[in-house]
Design an enzyme around this catalytic site. Sequence first.
Site, PDB file in Angstrom:
ATOM      1  N   LYS A 126      66.643  20.964  75.923  1.00 35.20           N
ATOM      2  CA  LYS A 126      66.777  22.352  75.483  1.00 35.20           C
ATOM      3  C   LYS A 126      66.262  22.513  74.062  1.00 35.20           C
ATOM      4  O   LYS A 126      65.498  23.428  73.750  1.00 35.20           O
ATOM      5  CB  LYS A 126      68.237  22.776  75.531  1.00 35.20           C
ATOM      6  CG  LYS A 126      68.705  23.251  76.892  1.00 35.20           C
ATOM      7  CD  LYS A 126      70.159  23.638  76.783  1.00 35.20           C
ATOM      8  CE  LYS A 126      70.742  24.101  78.098  1.00 35.20           C
ATOM      9  NZ  LYS A 126      70.321  25.376  78.578  1.00 35.20           N
TER      10      LYS A 126
ATOM     11  N   ARG B  90      93.046  12.218  61.325  1.00 34.42           N
ATOM     12  CA  ARG B  90      93.192  13.666  61.430  1.00 34.42           C
ATOM     13  C   ARG B  90      94.669  14.010  61.596  1.00 34.42           C
ATOM     14  O   ARG B  90      95.497  13.130  61.814  1.00 34.42           O
ATOM     15  CB  ARG B  90      92.389  14.175  62.619  1.00 34.42           C
ATOM     16  CG  ARG B  90      92.919  13.670  63.951  1.00 34.42           C
ATOM     17  CD  ARG B  90      91.933  13.880  65.074  1.00 34.42           C
ATOM     18  NE  ARG B  90      91.918  15.266  65.504  1.00 34.42           N
ATOM     19  CZ  ARG B  90      91.483  15.647  66.717  1.00 34.42           C
ATOM     20  NH1 ARG B  90      91.050  14.756  67.586  1.00 34.42           N
ATOM     21  NH2 ARG B  90      91.478  16.904  67.045  1.00 34.42           N
TER      22      ARG B  90
ATOM     23  N   HIS C 208      87.192  10.774  75.693  1.00 32.88           N
ATOM     24  CA  HIS C 208      88.237  11.140  74.732  1.00 32.88           C
ATOM     25  C   HIS C 208      89.362  10.117  74.743  1.00 32.88           C
ATOM     26  O   HIS C 208      90.332  10.272  74.020  1.00 32.88           O
ATOM     27  CB  HIS C 208      88.794  12.524  75.065  1.00 32.88           C
ATOM     28  CG  HIS C 208      87.775  13.615  74.936  1.00 32.88           C
ATOM     29  ND1 HIS C 208      87.519  14.250  73.749  1.00 32.88           N
ATOM     30  CD2 HIS C 208      86.919  14.149  75.830  1.00 32.88           C
ATOM     31  CE1 HIS C 208      86.558  15.137  73.929  1.00 32.88           C
ATOM     32  NE2 HIS C 208      86.174  15.092  75.182  1.00 32.88           N
TER      33      HIS C 208
ATOM     34  N   GLU D 184      85.497  22.254  79.185  1.00 31.29           N
ATOM     35  CA  GLU D 184      85.819  23.361  78.286  1.00 31.29           C
ATOM     36  C   GLU D 184      84.892  23.399  77.073  1.00 31.29           C
ATOM     37  O   GLU D 184      84.458  24.466  76.659  1.00 31.29           O
ATOM     38  CB  GLU D 184      87.284  23.248  77.838  1.00 31.29           C
ATOM     39  CG  GLU D 184      87.683  24.190  76.706  1.00 31.29           C
ATOM     40  CD  GLU D 184      87.760  25.644  77.120  1.00 31.29           C
ATOM     41  OE1 GLU D 184      87.707  25.909  78.341  1.00 31.29           O
ATOM     42  OE2 GLU D 184      87.868  26.506  76.234  1.00 31.29           O
TER      43      GLU D 184
ATOM     44  N   HIS E  19      95.620  26.655  64.860  1.00 28.48           N
ATOM     45  CA  HIS E  19      94.207  26.820  64.481  1.00 28.48           C
ATOM     46  C   HIS E  19      93.306  26.409  65.636  1.00 28.48           C
ATOM     47  O   HIS E  19      92.443  27.180  66.062  1.00 28.48           O
ATOM     48  CB  HIS E  19      93.909  25.987  63.228  1.00 28.48           C
ATOM     49  CG  HIS E  19      92.452  25.785  62.958  1.00 28.48           C
ATOM     50  ND1 HIS E  19      91.628  26.824  62.596  1.00 28.48           N
ATOM     51  CD2 HIS E  19      91.665  24.678  63.025  1.00 28.48           C
ATOM     52  CE1 HIS E  19      90.390  26.358  62.440  1.00 28.48           C
ATOM     53  NE2 HIS E  19      90.390  25.058  62.710  1.00 28.48           N
TER      54      HIS E  19
ATOM     55  N   HIS F  25      86.881  18.466  78.644  1.00 25.14           N
ATOM     56  CA  HIS F  25      85.472  18.279  78.368  1.00 25.14           C
ATOM     57  C   HIS F  25      84.610  19.406  78.926  1.00 25.14           C
ATOM     58  O   HIS F  25      83.799  19.969  78.186  1.00 25.14           O
ATOM     59  CB  HIS F  25      84.946  16.903  78.745  1.00 25.14           C
ATOM     60  CG  HIS F  25      83.570  16.768  78.214  1.00 25.14           C
ATOM     61  ND1 HIS F  25      83.316  16.370  76.933  1.00 25.14           N
ATOM     62  CD2 HIS F  25      82.395  17.142  78.737  1.00 25.14           C
ATOM     63  CE1 HIS F  25      82.032  16.485  76.690  1.00 25.14           C
ATOM     64  NE2 HIS F  25      81.442  16.935  77.776  1.00 25.14           N
TER      65      HIS F  25
ATOM     66  N   TYR G 280      81.889  22.529  76.914  1.00 28.65           N
ATOM     67  CA  TYR G 280      80.595  23.080  77.328  1.00 28.65           C
ATOM     68  C   TYR G 280      80.719  24.549  77.709  1.00 28.65           C
ATOM     69  O   TYR G 280      79.762  25.315  77.574  1.00 28.65           O
ATOM     70  CB  TYR G 280      79.978  22.240  78.445  1.00 28.65           C
ATOM     71  CG  TYR G 280      79.532  20.904  77.894  1.00 28.65           C
ATOM     72  CD1 TYR G 280      78.326  20.803  77.200  1.00 28.65           C
ATOM     73  CD2 TYR G 280      80.333  19.791  77.966  1.00 28.65           C
ATOM     74  CE1 TYR G 280      77.945  19.606  76.619  1.00 28.65           C
ATOM     75  CE2 TYR G 280      79.964  18.586  77.397  1.00 28.65           C
ATOM     76  CZ  TYR G 280      78.768  18.501  76.723  1.00 28.65           C
ATOM     77  OH  TYR G 280      78.395  17.328  76.147  1.00 28.65           O
TER      78      TYR G 280
END
Lengths: 107, 195, 602, 338
Positions: free
Chosen positions: C330, C449, C302, C254, C65, C252, C256
């Site tokens: 933004k 998790r 992380h 990734e 997933h 990380h 963004y």
Amino acid sequence: MTETSHTEEHQHPTADVYLRVGAVLVILTVLEVGVFYVPAFHTVLVPVLLVLSATKFALVVMFYMHLKADSKFFTFLFGVPLLLAVGVMVALLFLFFGALTLRGAAG
Amino acid sequence: MTHASATQHHTSMGLDNRKMAFWAFIGSECLLFGSLISTYLVYKGRSVVGPYPNQILNIPFTSVSTFDLLMSSLMMVLALAAVQRGDMKWGKIWLFSTALLGLVFLGGQVIEFSEFVNKGLTISTNLFGCTFFVLTGTHGAHVTVGVLWLLTLWVRALQGKLGPANAMTVEITGLYWHFVDVVWIVIFTVVYLIQ
Amino acid sequence: MSDARGLASWLTTTDHKRIGLLYFWTALAFFLIGGIEALFIRAQLAQPNGRLVSAETYNQLFTMHGTTMIFLALMPLGASFFNYMVPLQIGARDVAFPRLNAFSYWVFLFGGLFLNASWFVGPLFHAGILNVAPNGGWFGYANLTERQYSPGPNIDFWVLGLQILGISSLAAGFNFIVTILNMRAPGMKMMRLPVFTWMTLVTQFLIITAFPVITVGLAFLIFDRFFGTHFYVREAGATPILWQHLFWLFGHPEVYILILPAMGVVSDVLPTFSRKPLFGYPVVVYSGVLIGLMSWGVWSHHMFAVGLGPIADSVFAATTMLIAVPTGVKIFNWIATLWGGDIRGTTALHFAVGFIAMFIIGGLSGVTHASPPTDLQQTDSYYVVAHIHYVFFGGTIFGLFAGIYYWWPKMTGRLLDETLGKTHFWLQFIGMNLAFFPMHLIGLLGMPRRVYTYAPELGVGSLNLVSTLGAFLIALSILIFLVNLWRTRTRGRPAPNDPWGGATLEWSIPSPPPVYNFSVIPTITSRLPRWTTERHGPMRDPPATPPEPIHVPGGSWWPLIAAFGLPVLALAPLTHTLWVAFAGAALLLLGVYRWAFEPFEV
Amino acid sequence: MRIFVAVGRLRLWLPTAALVMSGCGGPFPQSTLLPRSDFARATDVLFTDIFWWAAGVFLVVETLLVVTLIRFRHREGRAAPKPTHGHTLLEIAWTLAPAAILVFVAVPTVRTIFATSGEAPADALKVDVIGHQWWWELRYPDLALVTANELHVPLGRAVQLSITSADVIHAFWAPPLGGKRDAIPGHVNQIAFRADRVGDYGGQCAEFCGASHANMRLRVVVDSDSGFGRWATEQLEGPAAPAPGTIAERGKAVYARSACIGCHTIQGVSPGVIGPNLTHVGSRTTIASGLFPNDSAHLASWIADAPALKPGALMMRMKPPLSDADIAAIVAYLESLK
Ligand code: HEA
Ligand code: HEA
Ligand code: CUA
Ligand SMILES: [Cu+2]
């Protein structure tokens, strides 16, 4: 990022320059190996070697890869990732060898 | 290697498409080799069994290889200069000698690797073996691609299909070749000289 | 060739618009697969001690997933818009390297099929079906993923598949960097680029710098698994933490890579529907660049539980919190764009506003993660899962749906149905909050998790049930979206050049655009070329028929053939057969050589 | 600053809301919102603090968004909007404001990082926690005491956990007592805390570690000081010798000639170190790392076929299988090991 709309024919250095740079590169390499074998240099070996090899690196990039004369944009395209790579290397060395940590587990 | 944009004359920045892509590629390669070298460095001195670097690295031998690769870079720029001024005779000679020196370097690496294996250092012996072989092996793979590429150009030149009009192709080949050379400059210092 | 039909014309196409559509449909299919995997996950967790799937199956489900959603759904959905829209937005006839572009797509397709084949090929490895799919989580922490602890082919599929996908992203990265920098129409200065194109550019820079790092990390793991090296083996003096650093150095940036394109879409959609230029254009652009740069300095957030030491933790906490500043900038500029506007509540606008509203929640939970002591209670719990889905689903997916509703007419020539669209929006909006909001509490109440089951004593049964209901509500909303796509094929209102009154170049040409895009390459004099601004009148749209014939390059088989070499190469270690490796390498070489020497003109 | 911490404490509604929403009531044995140690309280205070800042930002920004949407929604006949391009002062303001808020988050964060970095006073009770696929080995080096899966600590006394792993990466997490730390092979991580309420808390491995990651649970028992002393003394005694002629005695013999001894330690009986120490297994309330109550039925089916109860369990099915009678005997023996 500059806006150059005209095509520049960059002046590439002549064979003469190439040869001279080649000679310097050879001398620097001889120096590197020499320094390695001279015991007197052992305390300063690492910084000396780093400076020498950085000089070689810069010479090849500037003259053989023409970055010195070519568009500044290429310098940017190469320089930013290079800086990132160096930054990553320094950061990882700090993290692994504990210079940044009091009692880091990563090392 | 793609000629997709060979006929593209106008570009917004006045820079050649392929050359720009190639510089971006080289930037990307900086992080590839940066990660490999970082790994070599953080694992330095952590091998739990020998052989260790100072028992096995052959500095005089590798110095010669380094010299060889530097000279090949010189040949490469001379090849580019020759092709640019339309001197295809020397263009062919320099291209071929660049490839030849590359082959010599690879030969040296083969000798070096087999000597290490004989002395008991394989890719799975210890951490030094893992990081050393994967780092220098990746570099060697780049040299191999470069040699193939140079020989391709050389054959094209022999066939008369390479001329000043393709100078950009030679320049880009050169960029690749020099980059592989500067990576070696770093590896030579970091792996061989700073033990 | 230009308007050719039939299978071969799609297999050989180098037209960025067709490649964009290929990306879209492929990514949508993978999104549905990833979503169905999520539904299984949610069904299993609907109550304590769930019995729907086994532990082993569950581990494969969440791994696939996460991997599918990130690498096979969201990244390529973004890529479909890069492909389709970027050349149109900058006034180009194609990307810089059309065949390289086709190569990227095929590599992506083969990589995705390779990964997903693992669901079915168990019998080839003396295991059952649904047995050998990757099962180490989307960040595949070593040393669990080493051969010693994961002996089956599961992780092999994962490392080899990701390696293939990386090549696709890298190739596309170089291509789009050059396209955006070098293929702009005359007058399209950098600071006149639509923000979507700008964010695409930043994304591509992140791709070409971040992917090499994961390539190296994966290569080490491949060597460990197949060739007996010890890059992550403690007994040899190495440490599995190296993998974490390499992974998150990539991982990380990734995330963004996944959010910036969506931010770009929102920055284009809001001005169109509030009939006001983007507020603070340069600030929005530079903050995007800044986010890209800063994303390189935060990876260890992380790894707060790893124990890097208080100083490293403090440094990474500070850099991480700082990212909230350009992101906030933004958000405020978007709200200021709406402020004073004439806001038309189209479906695209709904999704763009939904993005802002939901992304803030994800961003704020990110800030609670950024504080290491509080993260110690949150990391690896459902609280992180909540954060992930508010930024990915509430952020990226909402942003991309805004893009779909906005650009669909351009891509297909038909307008999507607005009523169905708004139903889709509201169901998805309610569904996602039902599905993901309770996860904050589930995590804080102590549910980790990646657990296939949990004890009733935890007291999170009802919350999980609500979450599962929410997930199925999302599924319903996606079904409505699919119905909308289907109906629109035939019954959708035909789209004019410019159904929305957009300011950017893509709206100046027919929907869908002709193969050559622009009958005449426009000259740009303003950031909002099609609008009247204080200093400029609107540009004149290119004529419907080209004043002089336009040569369109033909297709090529070689990118497809070269790309096919990669999965073949990857099969070699899996099957332990050397000749397969040679076959793969030969295909790749053949493809590349023929491609390099094939006459091809633009 | 202070004010906000104070306000933060009012956020007791959070667990209450959870109670209401989850319907089933009852305590939450693994809640991070009911801190039961100094460590957990420190992070909880910090979380509360950040939570309120975040809630404030959320309210302000979302309100702004909604108000804008309503106020400037399309109406027929509205004049074309004024094309504003930006506003430098505004940009500076909304750059600085979040930055300022972040200072208020960052400062207590750094303070708490150092306060919770795992250093405990010298007299702290030391416990080595070793993660295994999929159970916890617990060693009290100063007491020369080894047990598994049920961590006993005394109330009010500093405890220092040294956490590592024997195989893959795990993470030790007992939420009421504090945040998690990874158990990494080759590294030692530390947690220090002082439990402040007697009780029986849940915990669980938090880093994905393979097939039975979900089943790698843990119990933490905070005893009163005397309770802890009693427990420790009991644990330190040698294993109870089964009375002659009992079924338990036969069980001991079966145990001693079965594969069990290769993996399990029972002081004076078997030296295995692959599985949990069973010297006092009868005194534990659960088996298989908190999965099942420690009763004869579960013990029997566990011994007959552990992987059937716990996917992937590294205690494989016994080959050749033990007879039911033998299993019953072993169970009786194990239960006698109080
Ligand atoms: C699209 C993807 C995306 C995005 C954009 C973000 C954005 C952020 N993320 Fe997230 N993150 C993930 C995807 C993403 N993340 C994923 C996938 C993981 C888990 C990986 C895994 O473990 O599987 C993760 C995990 C993760 C962690 C690790 C948690 C853990 O495992 O323990 C942390 C820790 O710092 C973190 C922080 C942040 C922060 C600070 C931001 C910031 O960029 C957010 C900034 C935005 C805002 C703050 C909101 C808007 C701002 C304002 C309105 C201004 C005012 C605000 C303030 C004053 C606070 N993220
Ligand atoms: C990147 C984007 C992304 C997206 C969009 C999603 C979407 C969803 N995710 Fe996922 N998720 C991740 C990224 C994403 N996720 C990641 C990275 C992880 C971590 C993995 C790891 O730990 O390694 C994760 C983990 C994760 C977990 C935790 C698993 C665990 O830790 O044990 C859960 C649990 O509920 C979950 C649920 C969902 C749900 C319900 C959706 C829903 O939004 C899905 C909605 C979509 C659909 C429902 C599809 C619709 C299908 C139909 C309508 C059927 C049509 C059928 C046909 C046409 C045949 N996700
Ligand atoms: Cu041990 Cu998860
Ligand atoms: Cu991150």
